[in-house]
Design a protein around this motif. Structure first.
Motif: not given
Ligand code: AVJ
Length: 323
Positions: A63-73
């Protein structure tokens, strides 16, 4: 069209017999956590554990990876070479692959060659524009990336290592620092690490995650003894041991133990091992961190903790460390 390479670095597989006999000869009997995944039944049990309500770790990380994928990218930046330790069932990385700006390639690393190669093919079919170099290796040991299959050097300026699943927690502090230091060398001082880490929390939640009501974690733990009986002519009476997984607040970790219900003698590969009543075989540590703990660990290994993403209940964290 993407490129898909398979590289088998022929990792030294664990010598089950040697490690079992060594572990049972220790003053505090102990097995390495890799034993949980020694047979398909163990891996299948873990897949079921990941779906349990009490075991929040896997779904919370996804969930964390999905919800924040743009910020992480955005933090990772463009033209990243994404390396994953212990890629296992690679889906965790898919939200990131879909969001990263022009990733150069994805390099999943895992010791389970067949599993790795089939998931690499699946991922390649799902992302036909992505170059994938699947590397069968043990990332905990010394290994070299297969440079003949990697993109040219100038394209490998932004390497990022993804280390998911809170597997870092299996390591003692010194081992964790050593792995991070080895990773810094692999990164050649550029790029960073994206690490999933389970957070310290109410011990009742931690206890429930490793002592589930269906008893799957108990089976996961006891399955080690069944494997020893089958492969090493062991005569463990499984009913004479029980799963015990307390949270140790002083050391900040869940400890998995197999406790002997009676004083007994067990034979494995022709050798006898005595157990006192209540004596344990220590089969795993799963360390839990506060963000401050992780900051300190990162800095001890030469990284800076740049950004942390958590779920709303702060159960789990995904962290970007840079050099
Ligand atoms: C795969 C090591 C992350 O420590 O939570 C799950 C293994 N042990 N239930 C963990 C495990 C008991 C898991 N890791």
């Amino acid at each position: 069209m993407n490129q898909l390479f398979f590289c088998d670095l022929q990792p030294t597989l664990i010598d089950f017999r040697h490690e079992v006999l060594k572990g049972l000869s220790l003053p505090q009997k102990a097995f390495p956590p890799q034993f949980f995944f020694h047979d398909k039944y163990g891996s299948d049990l873990f897949t079921k554990i990941c779906k349990l309500e009490e075991y929040y770790i896997t779904r919370t990380e996804i969930d964390i990876l999905q919800q924040n994928s743009q910020e992480i990218a955005d933090v990772i930046g463009k033209n990243a070479l994404l390396i994953e330790y212990g890629s296992g069932s690679i889906e965790k990385v898919h939200p990131l692959i879909e969001t990263l700006e022009s990733p150069i390639a994805y390099v999943p690393i895992d010791i389970a060659k067949e599993h790795l190669f089939s998931y690499a093919e699946f991922t390649s079919s799902k992302y036909p524009q992505l170059n994938i170099i699947a590397v069968a290796a043990d990332y905990t040991q010394e290994f070299q990336l297969p440079m003949d299959k990697m993109p040219p050097g100038e394209q490998m300026k932004n390497k990022v290592i993804l280390f998911a699943g809170s597997t870092l927690g299996n390591l003692e502090r010194s081992q964790a620092i050593a792995l991070l230091q080895k990773s810094a060398q692999l990164l050649e001082g550029q790029g960073g690490m994206l690490i999933g880490v389970d957070l310290k929390k109410d011990p009742t939640l931690l206890h429930a995650a490793y002592n589930d009501s269906q008893g799957l974690t108990a089976q996961f733990n006891l399955n080690i003894l069944t494997n020893i009986n089958r492969e090493l002519q062991g005569n463990f009476d499984i009913d004479q041991f029980y799963h015990h997984a307390p949270y140790n607040p002083v050391l900040g970790r869940i400890e998995l133990h197999l406790i002997s219900k009676t004083s007994q003698v067990v034979t494995v590969a022709g050798q006898e091992f005595t157990f006192r009543e209540g004596e344990s075989i220590h089969s795993e540590n799963s360390h839990k961190y506060s963000i401050e703990d992780l900051q300190e660990l990162s800095e001890a290994a030469g990284f800076k903790l740049k950004q942390t993403w958590t779920d709303s209940q702060k159960l789990f964290s995904v962290n970007y460390l840079d050099l």
